[in-house]
Design a protein around this motif. Structure first.
Motif, PDB file in Angstrom:
ATOM      1  N   ASN A   1      36.462  48.745  29.506  1.00  0.00           N
ATOM      2  CA  ASN A   1      37.800  48.168  29.365  1.00  0.00           C
ATOM      3  C   ASN A   1      38.899  49.217  29.382  1.00  0.00           C
ATOM      4  OD1 ASN A   1      37.096  45.478  29.355  1.00  0.00           O
ATOM      5  ND2 ASN A   1      36.841  45.371  27.142  1.00  0.00           N
ATOM      6  N   ARG A   2      38.628  50.389  28.795  1.00  0.00           N
ATOM      7  CA  ARG A   2      39.666  51.420  28.832  1.00  0.00           C
ATOM      8  C   ARG A   2      39.922  51.875  30.267  1.00  0.00           C
ATOM      9  NH1 ARG A   2      39.165  57.113  25.655  1.00  0.00           N
ATOM     10  NH2 ARG A   2      37.301  57.260  26.984  1.00  0.00           N
ATOM     11  N   VAL A   3      38.855  52.078  31.025  1.00  0.00           N
ATOM     12  CA  VAL A   3      39.010  52.481  32.432  1.00  0.00           C
ATOM     13  C   VAL A   3      39.719  51.377  33.218  1.00  0.00           C
ATOM     14  CG1 VAL A   3      37.810  53.237  34.508  1.00  0.00           C
ATOM     15  CG2 VAL A   3      36.932  53.870  32.264  1.00  0.00           C
ATOM     16  N   LEU A   4      39.349  50.123  32.952  1.00  0.00           N
ATOM     17  CA  LEU A   4      39.991  49.006  33.644  1.00  0.00           C
ATOM     18  C   LEU A   4      41.477  48.937  33.333  1.00  0.00           C
ATOM     19  CD1 LEU A   4      37.260  46.241  33.222  1.00  0.00           C
ATOM     20  CD2 LEU A   4      38.105  47.153  35.393  1.00  0.00           C
ATOM     21  N   LEU A   5      41.838  49.168  32.068  1.00  0.00           N
ATOM     22  CA  LEU A   5      43.249  49.139  31.685  1.00  0.00           C
ATOM     23  C   LEU A   5      44.012  50.268  32.367  1.00  0.00           C
ATOM     24  CD1 LEU A   5      45.438  47.794  29.975  1.00  0.00           C
ATOM     25  CD2 LEU A   5      44.799  49.328  28.098  1.00  0.00           C
ATOM     26  N   ASN A   6      43.433  51.468  32.355  1.00  0.00           N
ATOM     27  CA  ASN A   6      44.081  52.598  33.029  1.00  0.00           C
ATOM     28  C   ASN A   6      44.242  52.337  34.519  1.00  0.00           C
ATOM     29  OD1 ASN A   6      42.319  55.076  30.982  1.00  0.00           O
ATOM     30  ND2 ASN A   6      44.045  53.770  30.505  1.00  0.00           N
ATOM     31  N   LEU A   7      43.201  51.798  35.147  1.00  0.00           N
ATOM     32  CA  LEU A   7      43.262  51.507  36.580  1.00  0.00           C
ATOM     33  C   LEU A   7      44.262  50.395  36.884  1.00  0.00           C
ATOM     34  CD1 LEU A   7      39.498  51.692  37.646  1.00  0.00           C
ATOM     35  CD2 LEU A   7      41.336  53.244  38.320  1.00  0.00           C
ATOM     36  N   SER A   8      44.467  49.481  35.938  1.00  0.00           N
ATOM     37  CA  SER A   8      45.435  48.401  36.185  1.00  0.00           C
ATOM     38  C   SER A   8      46.844  48.959  36.343  1.00  0.00           C
ATOM     39  CB  SER A   8      45.395  47.373  35.053  1.00  0.00           C
ATOM     40  OG  SER A   8      45.948  47.894  33.850  1.00  0.00           O
ATOM     41  N   PHE A   9      47.144  50.038  35.628  1.00  0.00           N
ATOM     42  CA  PHE A   9      48.457  50.666  35.789  1.00  0.00           C
ATOM     43  C   PHE A   9      48.541  51.445  37.101  1.00  0.00           C
ATOM     44  CE2 PHE A   9      48.738  49.867  31.230  1.00  0.00           C
ATOM     45  CZ  PHE A   9      50.041  49.411  31.129  1.00  0.00           C
ATOM     46  N   VAL A  10      47.422  52.036  37.519  1.00  0.00           N
ATOM     47  CA  VAL A  10      47.388  52.661  38.840  1.00  0.00           C
ATOM     48  C   VAL A  10      47.590  51.590  39.911  1.00  0.00           C
ATOM     49  CG1 VAL A  10      45.985  53.992  40.460  1.00  0.00           C
ATOM     50  CG2 VAL A  10      45.863  54.487  38.008  1.00  0.00           C
ATOM     51  N   LEU A  11      46.915  50.445  39.717  1.00  0.00           N
ATOM     52  CA  LEU A  11      47.057  49.328  40.654  1.00  0.00           C
ATOM     53  C   LEU A  11      48.498  48.847  40.718  1.00  0.00           C
ATOM     54  CD1 LEU A  11      45.905  47.117  42.489  1.00  0.00           C
ATOM     55  CD2 LEU A  11      45.249  45.850  40.431  1.00  0.00           C
ATOM     56  N   TYR A  12      49.162  48.806  39.582  1.00  0.00           N
ATOM     57  CA  TYR A  12      50.569  48.391  39.551  1.00  0.00           C
ATOM     58  C   TYR A  12      51.465  49.443  40.213  1.00  0.00           C
ATOM     59  CZ  TYR A  12      54.924  46.468  37.710  1.00  0.00           C
ATOM     60  OH  TYR A  12      56.174  45.923  37.596  1.00  0.00           O
ATOM     61  N   ALA A  13      51.122  50.712  40.003  1.00  0.00           N
ATOM     62  CA  ALA A  13      51.994  51.792  40.477  1.00  0.00           C
ATOM     63  C   ALA A  13      52.076  51.843  41.995  1.00  0.00           C
ATOM     64  CB  ALA A  13      51.511  53.136  39.925  1.00  0.00           C
ATOM     65  N   PHE A  14      50.948  51.633  42.687  1.00  0.00           N
ATOM     66  CA  PHE A  14      50.953  51.771  44.149  1.00  0.00           C
ATOM     67  C   PHE A  14      51.934  50.797  44.823  1.00  0.00           C
ATOM     68  CE2 PHE A  14      46.738  54.033  43.940  1.00  0.00           C
ATOM     69  CZ  PHE A  14      47.196  55.189  44.536  1.00  0.00           C
ATOM     70  N   PRO A  15      51.842  49.473  44.601  1.00  0.00           N
ATOM     71  CA  PRO A  15      52.825  48.575  45.236  1.00  0.00           C
ATOM     72  C   PRO A  15      54.236  48.782  44.720  1.00  0.00           C
ATOM     73  CG  PRO A  15      51.411  47.340  43.739  1.00  0.00           C
ATOM     74  CD  PRO A  15      50.817  48.707  43.860  1.00  0.00           C
ATOM     75  N   PHE A  16      54.367  49.188  43.455  1.00  0.00           N
ATOM     76  CA  PHE A  16      55.700  49.430  42.900  1.00  0.00           C
ATOM     77  C   PHE A  16      56.356  50.621  43.586  1.00  0.00           C
ATOM     78  CE2 PHE A  16      58.622  51.043  39.574  1.00  0.00           C
ATOM     79  CZ  PHE A  16      59.416  49.912  39.435  1.00  0.00           C
ATOM     80  N   VAL A  17      55.595  51.696  43.786  1.00  0.00           N
ATOM     81  CA  VAL A  17      56.111  52.866  44.506  1.00  0.00           C
ATOM     82  C   VAL A  17      56.437  52.486  45.952  1.00  0.00           C
ATOM     83  CG1 VAL A  17      55.471  55.124  45.450  1.00  0.00           C
ATOM     84  CG2 VAL A  17      54.989  54.587  43.061  1.00  0.00           C
ATOM     85  N   GLY A  18      55.555  51.696  46.571  1.00  0.00           N
ATOM     86  CA  GLY A  18      55.833  51.238  47.929  1.00  0.00           C
ATOM     87  C   GLY A  18      57.118  50.440  48.017  1.00  0.00           C
ATOM     88  N   MET A  19      57.360  49.583  47.022  1.00  0.00           N
ATOM     89  CA  MET A  19      58.583  48.787  47.004  1.00  0.00           C
ATOM     90  C   MET A  19      59.805  49.684  46.839  1.00  0.00           C
ATOM     91  SD  MET A  19      61.007  47.493  44.643  1.00  0.00           S
ATOM     92  CE  MET A  19      60.149  47.469  43.072  1.00  0.00           C
ATOM     93  N   LEU A  20      59.704  50.695  45.974  1.00  0.00           N
ATOM     94  CA  LEU A  20      60.821  51.618  45.760  1.00  0.00           C
ATOM     95  C   LEU A  20      61.121  52.427  47.020  1.00  0.00           C
ATOM     96  CD1 LEU A  20      59.965  52.957  42.185  1.00  0.00           C
ATOM     97  CD2 LEU A  20      61.836  51.420  42.791  1.00  0.00           C
TER      98      LEU A  20
END
Length: 314
Positions: free
Chosen positions: A114-133
């Protein structure tokens, strides 16, 4: 100021996570994303009229008045879902003493993966967010200077694109949930594929009406963000949601400040040989997020089955 605004928005997501059941949480998150988009549409539609007829100072006063409305709405409609008995400590509210707690919540040890999944969820969020920016930072110059859009055409394009995202994202989640039960990660993968396809099409000016076609196909952007937040709230406990979204706000603030500057520099440097390169890089960010989803899906499978990544010797 950006961090304060983001913290207010994240407080909204925390409250939604507390009062909604797991099966409908992503839909309500998407609705919240959509309402922010609607506010953006209304603001961009009327601010020019206000400036032209009443002046910039009037717009500033109206903005300040509108900004305090959520405070009064919260006092009237928001209830204490955690049933706390301690009085509010306003020194803690305006201070930054709990920033470290947000990081501790994200990186603390959890059951299984779960800790790895939570950390990866923020990585998952960061990629499209950076792309949008990156897309946002270069789109104005590209559309107006390179493609010859008028200001009216550019405003219409942005309004249509944001409007489709605001309405299409919660509607997509509602329809899919009514038809069949789909895991959040599988749903996010489908949204990511559509978003990637739309962004790739927008980067190809040789395709007729590529910007309009790609912009409309990219409508699940809000749904993907909502699904990621729904995944995060399922990993964390109710008492951790405030710190969870505080970390989200900090991450968005840092990315917004740094990527916006870097995106403009990227467009300027690539203008001579590939003007739409910034859109292609936005698409590349989405391809990277697909890889993250695949890894998270595998870890979720191991969590559910009790297996391990490395087989133990028998």
């Amino acid at each position: 100021l950006i961090l304060i605004i983001l913290q207010l928005i994240m407080a909204e997501f925390s409250y939604i996570a507390l009062i909604t059941p797991l099966e409908s949480r992503a839909f309500h998150m998407a609705v919240a994303e959509g309402t922010m988009g609607v506010g953006f549409l209304i603001g961009t539609a009327i601010n020019g009229v206000i400036i032209d007829n009443m002046g910039l100072d009037t717009l500033a006063y109206l903005t300040a008045c509108v900004a305090v409305i959520p405070f009064f709405l919260a006092l009237v409609f928001v209830r204490d879902v955690l049933h706390t008995t301690d009085p509010p400590n306003w020194r803690e509210v305006v201070g930054f003493s709990h920033v470290l707690d947000a990081f501790k919540t994200i990186y603390k040890k959890r059951e299984g993966y779960n800790r790895v999944l939570l950390n990866l969820s923020f990585v998952l969020y960061a990629f499209p967010f950076v792309g949008m920016l990156i897309f946002t930072s270069g789109s104005f110059l590209y559309f107006v200077k390179e493609l010859g859009f008028s200001m009216t055409e550019y405003s219409i394009f942005n309004s249509v694109r944001v409007g489709v995202i605001c309405l299409g994202s919660p509607l997509l989640i509602h329809i899919i949930r009514r038809i069949r039960k789909v895991e959040d990660l599988d749903f996010a993968m489908g949204c990511n594929i559509l978003l990637s396809l739309g962004t790739i099409i927008m980067s190809q000016p040789s395709i007729p009406a590529s910007l309009w076609i790609g912009g409309i196909i990219s409508f699940p952007q809000g749904a993907m963000y909502a699904l990621i937040r729904a995944i995060q709230t399922k990993i964390c406990g109710k008492d951790e949601l405030g710190r969870l979204f505080a970390f989200d706000a900090i991450m968005q603030c840092v990315l917004t400040t740094s990527v916006s500057i870097g995106g403009k520099f990227l467009y300027t440097e690539s203008l001579a040989f590939w003007p739409s390169m910034f859109i292609a890089i936005s698409a590349l960010m989405l391809v990277c997020s697909m890889i993250v989803i695949i890894i998270m899906s595998r870890l979720s499978y191991y969590n559910n089955t009790g297996s391990t990544l490395v087989q133990r010797p028998t």
